[in-house]
Scaffold this active site. Structure first.
Site, PDB file in Angstrom:
ATOM      1  N   PRO A  21     -24.923  48.401  57.963  1.00  0.00           N
ATOM      2  CA  PRO A  21     -24.730  49.438  56.669  1.00  0.00           C
ATOM      3  C   PRO A  21     -24.126  50.711  57.289  1.00  0.00           C
ATOM      4  O   PRO A  21     -23.745  51.764  56.634  1.00  0.00           O
ATOM      5  CB  PRO A  21     -26.110  49.819  56.384  1.00  0.00           C
ATOM      6  CG  PRO A  21     -27.053  49.300  57.517  1.00  0.00           C
ATOM      7  CD  PRO A  21     -26.231  48.392  58.181  1.00  0.00           C
ATOM      8  N   ASP A  44     -12.650  46.934  57.066  1.00  0.00           N
ATOM      9  CA  ASP A  44     -12.805  47.304  55.826  1.00  0.00           C
ATOM     10  C   ASP A  44     -12.990  48.993  55.678  1.00  0.00           C
ATOM     11  O   ASP A  44     -13.300  49.706  56.625  1.00  0.00           O
ATOM     12  CB  ASP A  44     -14.364  47.023  55.318  1.00  0.00           C
ATOM     13  CG  ASP A  44     -14.027  45.375  55.021  1.00  0.00           C
ATOM     14  OD1 ASP A  44     -13.128  44.946  54.607  1.00  0.00           O
ATOM     15  OD2 ASP A  44     -15.110  44.752  54.466  1.00  0.00           O
ATOM     16  N   LYS A  66     -10.915  47.489  50.773  1.00  0.00           N
ATOM     17  CA  LYS A  66     -10.927  47.392  49.235  1.00  0.00           C
ATOM     18  C   LYS A  66     -11.530  48.350  48.776  1.00  0.00           C
ATOM     19  O   LYS A  66     -12.887  48.623  48.932  1.00  0.00           O
ATOM     20  CB  LYS A  66     -11.143  45.901  48.698  1.00  0.00           C
ATOM     21  CG  LYS A  66     -10.478  45.084  49.262  1.00  0.00           C
ATOM     22  CD  LYS A  66     -10.859  43.633  48.510  1.00  0.00           C
ATOM     23  CE  LYS A  66     -10.646  42.485  49.586  1.00  0.00           C
ATOM     24  NZ  LYS A  66     -11.608  42.242  50.542  1.00  0.00           N
ATOM     25  N   GLY A  97     -18.398  45.468  56.368  1.00  0.00           N
ATOM     26  CA  GLY A  97     -19.711  46.261  56.146  1.00  0.00           C
ATOM     27  C   GLY A  97     -20.944  45.389  55.994  1.00  0.00           C
ATOM     28  O   GLY A  97     -20.772  44.372  55.246  1.00  0.00           O
ATOM     29  N   GLY A  98     -21.922  45.765  56.495  1.00  0.00           N
ATOM     30  CA  GLY A  98     -23.347  44.921  56.340  1.00  0.00           C
ATOM     31  C   GLY A  98     -23.301  43.712  56.914  1.00  0.00           C
ATOM     32  O   GLY A  98     -22.949  43.416  57.898  1.00  0.00           O
ATOM     33  N   ASP A  99     -23.243  42.716  55.894  1.00  0.00           N
ATOM     34  CA  ASP A  99     -23.251  41.186  56.193  1.00  0.00           C
ATOM     35  C   ASP A  99     -22.245  40.611  55.681  1.00  0.00           C
ATOM     36  O   ASP A  99     -22.343  40.658  54.316  1.00  0.00           O
ATOM     37  CB  ASP A  99     -24.752  40.720  55.918  1.00  0.00           C
ATOM     38  CG  ASP A  99     -24.884  39.104  56.218  1.00  0.00           C
ATOM     39  OD1 ASP A  99     -25.407  38.909  57.301  1.00  0.00           O
ATOM     40  OD2 ASP A  99     -24.301  38.321  55.769  1.00  0.00           O
ATOM     41  N   THR A 127     -27.774  43.777  56.159  1.00  0.00           N
ATOM     42  CA  THR A 127     -26.933  44.103  55.023  1.00  0.00           C
ATOM     43  C   THR A 127     -27.663  45.615  54.462  1.00  0.00           C
ATOM     44  O   THR A 127     -28.844  45.974  54.737  1.00  0.00           O
ATOM     45  CB  THR A 127     -27.497  42.966  54.120  1.00  0.00           C
ATOM     46  OG1 THR A 127     -26.688  43.458  52.866  1.00  0.00           O
ATOM     47  CG2 THR A 127     -28.997  42.941  53.541  1.00  0.00           C
ATOM     48  N   ALA A 128     -26.896  46.067  53.565  1.00  0.00           N
ATOM     49  CA  ALA A 128     -27.308  47.375  52.981  1.00  0.00           C
ATOM     50  C   ALA A 128     -28.569  47.500  52.567  1.00  0.00           C
ATOM     51  O   ALA A 128     -29.472  48.390  52.711  1.00  0.00           O
ATOM     52  CB  ALA A 128     -26.117  47.808  51.858  1.00  0.00           C
ATOM     53  N   MET A 179     -23.433  47.753  44.637  1.00  0.00           N
ATOM     54  CA  MET A 179     -22.255  48.612  43.964  1.00  0.00           C
ATOM     55  C   MET A 179     -22.733  49.244  42.470  1.00  0.00           C
ATOM     56  O   MET A 179     -21.916  48.783  41.476  1.00  0.00           O
ATOM     57  CB  MET A 179     -21.179  47.389  43.548  1.00  0.00           C
ATOM     58  CG  MET A 179     -20.488  47.063  45.079  1.00  0.00           C
ATOM     59  SD  MET A 179     -19.477  45.732  44.827  1.00  0.00           S
ATOM     60  CE  MET A 179     -20.635  44.203  45.485  1.00  0.00           C
ATOM     61  N   GLY A 208     -26.727  55.246  53.061  1.00  0.00           N
ATOM     62  CA  GLY A 208     -27.742  54.710  53.735  1.00  0.00           C
ATOM     63  C   GLY A 208     -27.457  54.694  55.170  1.00  0.00           C
ATOM     64  O   GLY A 208     -26.404  54.023  55.599  1.00  0.00           O
TER      65      GLY A 208
HETATM   66  C1  LIG Z   1     -18.636  45.236  48.734  1.00  0.00           C
HETATM   67  S1  LIG Z   1     -20.501  45.308  49.000  1.00  0.00           S
HETATM   68  C2  LIG Z   1     -20.566  44.952  50.560  1.00  0.00           C
HETATM   69  C3  LIG Z   1     -22.018  44.872  50.875  1.00  0.00           C
HETATM   70  C4  LIG Z   1     -22.019  44.176  52.290  1.00  0.00           C
HETATM   71  N1  LIG Z   1     -21.654  42.971  52.932  1.00  0.00           N
HETATM   72  C5  LIG Z   1     -23.685  44.302  52.873  1.00  0.00           C
HETATM   73  O1  LIG Z   1     -24.210  43.313  53.267  1.00  0.00           O
HETATM   74  O2  LIG Z   1     -24.198  45.213  52.929  1.00  0.00           O
HETATM   75  C6  LIG Z   1     -20.555  47.354  48.982  1.00  0.00           C
HETATM   76  C7  LIG Z   1     -21.741  47.622  48.527  1.00  0.00           C
HETATM   77  O3  LIG Z   1     -22.836  47.642  49.584  1.00  0.00           O
HETATM   78  C8  LIG Z   1     -23.530  48.707  49.280  1.00  0.00           C
HETATM   79  N2  LIG Z   1     -23.535  49.601  50.644  1.00  0.00           N
HETATM   80  C9  LIG Z   1     -22.716  49.368  51.820  1.00  0.00           C
HETATM   81  N3  LIG Z   1     -23.199  50.095  52.700  1.00  0.00           N
HETATM   82  C10 LIG Z   1     -24.010  51.133  52.199  1.00  0.00           C
HETATM   83  C11 LIG Z   1     -24.644  52.162  52.771  1.00  0.00           C
HETATM   84  N4  LIG Z   1     -24.449  52.504  54.136  1.00  0.00           N
HETATM   85  N5  LIG Z   1     -25.361  52.872  51.887  1.00  0.00           N
HETATM   86  C12 LIG Z   1     -25.579  52.435  50.545  1.00  0.00           C
HETATM   87  N6  LIG Z   1     -24.873  51.305  50.104  1.00  0.00           N
HETATM   88  C13 LIG Z   1     -24.216  50.661  50.814  1.00  0.00           C
HETATM   89  C14 LIG Z   1     -22.974  49.666  48.242  1.00  0.00           C
HETATM   90  O4  LIG Z   1     -23.806  49.062  47.030  1.00  0.00           O
HETATM   91  C15 LIG Z   1     -21.489  49.329  48.360  1.00  0.00           C
HETATM   92  O5  LIG Z   1     -21.056  49.315  46.767  1.00  0.00           O
END
Ligand SMILES: C[S@@+](CC[C@H](N)C(=O)[O-])C[C@H]1O[C@@H](n2cnc3c(N)ncnc32)[C@H](O)[C@@H]1O
Length: 263
Positions: A21, A44, A66, A97-99, A127-128, A179, A208
Site C-alpha cells: 500500500p 502504476d 490509470k 499497488g497493493g496486491d 493489500t490496502a 475506491m 494509508g
Molecule cells: C485500483 S485499487 C487497487 C487496490 C490494490 N490492488 C490493493 O490490493 O490494495 C485502488 C484503491 O485502493 C485503495 N488504496 C490503495 N493504496 C492505498 C493507500 N495507501 N491508502 C488507502 N487506500 C489505498 C484506495 O481505495 C484506492 O482507490
C-alpha cells in the site's frame, strides 16, 4: 524441486508484482528481488518513488498508471506492451499497488499473457485493506466484534452489478470499501437505507501506511460531511464496522477531528 525463496527469473517472462500500500517496508522479499532484476518496469500511479528507486536503474521504465476517469494507458495497449517486451526476451516487471489480484486487474493481465503463451508469475503484495487497517489500529476481525470481513469496491465498470447492500450490513462483520472516497456519500447512504444504524462506526484511511496517512473516524451518518470538510484525497479506504471503535485505543497515529464513533 524449486526453492520458493529464490525464484529463478528467466528472460522473456512477466511478473505481476504487488508493491503493497505504500510504505516500502511492506514490500515482500520476492518483490524487492524482482525490482532489482527488472529489465522493463511498468508501474502504476500509486507507487511511491522510494519503491521505484529500488528498481534496476538500467531498466526501461514505463508509467502505465490509470487514474479514475483519466486512463493514461488502455488495458489492451498495456497487455500488448507486456507481450512485446517479453517476446524480446526481456524480464518484465508489472508493478501494481497493493496486491495484483485485489481490485488490481491482475487476473485480466495474467490471462492475457497466458493466452499469448508468455510465462507469468504473480507476486502477492499487502493489500490496502490490511495495510491501512494495521497502520490505523483497526483490526479487521475481532472475536467480540466481527467474525467476517468483506472487501468491496465502490467503483465498478459501466453496467456492472449493484453492490449487495443487504449483505454489507449484516451484524458482526467489517466492510472495507476500496475506491470509496468518490462514492462515500452514496455508500454510507445505501448502507443506512439497507438497515445499518446511522451510528455504525466508520473510518476513512487516507494515504494509508505513508507518512501522510490520516485516519478520520465517525459514523455512517456523519462521515461524509466530515470528510468533505477535511478535503481528503485519494487513495483512501472506508472501513465500516464495530471494530472501528477500537481505533481510539489501538491507533496511536490517528487524527481524530472530533466526532466519535457511535455518536
Ligand atoms: C485500483 S485499487 C487497487 C487496490 C490494490 N490492488 C490493493 O490490493 O490494495 C485502488 C484503491 O485502493 C485503495 N488504496 C490503495 N493504496 C492505498 C493507500 N495507501 N491508502 C488507502 N487506500 C489505498 C484506495 O481505495 C484506492 O482507490
Amino acid at each position: 524441486m524449486t526453492d520458493p525463496t529464490t525464484p529463478s527469473i528467466e528472460p522473456g517472462r512477466v511478473d505481476l508484482v504487488g508493491a503493497g500500500p505504500g510504505d516500502p517496508g511492506l514490500l515482500t522479499l520476492h518483490a524487492a528481488d524482482a525490482l532489482r532484476q527488472a529489465e522493463v518496469l511498468l508501474h502504476d500511479r500509486l507507487i511511491p518513488e522510494a519503491i521505484l528507486d529500488m528498481a534496476n536503474p538500467e531498466a526501461e521504465r514505463v508509467y502505465v498508471g490509470k487514474a479514475r476517469a483519466r486512463h493514461h494507458y488502455r488495458q489492451d495497449a498495456l497487455n500488448e506492451l507486456m507481450v512485446a517486451r517479453a517476446r524480446e526476451g526481456r524480464y518484465v516487471v508489472r508493478l501494481k499497488g497493493g496486491d495484483p489480484f485485489v481490485f488490481g486487474r491482475g487476473g485480466e493481465e495474467a490471462a492475457a499473457l497466458a493466452a499469448e503463451g508468455i510465462p507469468v508469475r504473480v507476486i502477492p503484495g499487502i493489500t490496502a485493506a490490511g495495510g491501512c487497517a494495521a497502520y490505523a489500529g483497526i483490526p479487521l476481525t475481532h472475536r467480540d466484534h466481527a467474525y467476517r470481513c468483506q472487501f468491496v469496491t465502490a467503483h465498478r465498470r459501466e453496467g456492472g452489478t449493484e453492490l449487495d447492500w443487504a449483505a454489507l450490513v449484516r451484524p458482526q462483520q467489517t466492510v472495507v470499501v476500496y475506491m470509496g472516497l468518490h462514492g462515500l456519500e452514496r455508500v454510507c447512504h445505501e448502507m443506512v437505507a439497507a438497515g445499518a444504524p446511522a451510528t455504525m462506526p466508520a473510518a476513512l484511511v487516507e494515504h494509508g501506511t505513508l507518512e501522510t496517512q490520516r485516519v478520520v473516524t465517525g459514523t455512517l451518518g456523519g462521515l461524509p460531511a466530515r470528510a468533505e470538510g477535511l478535503e481528503l484525497q485519494s487513495p483512501a479506504v472506508l472501513i465500516v464496522g464495530e471494530v472501528v471503535n477500537l481505533q481510539s485505543t489501538l491507533g496511536p497515529a490517528a487524527v481524530d477531528a472530533g466526532e466519535k464513533p457511535g455518536e
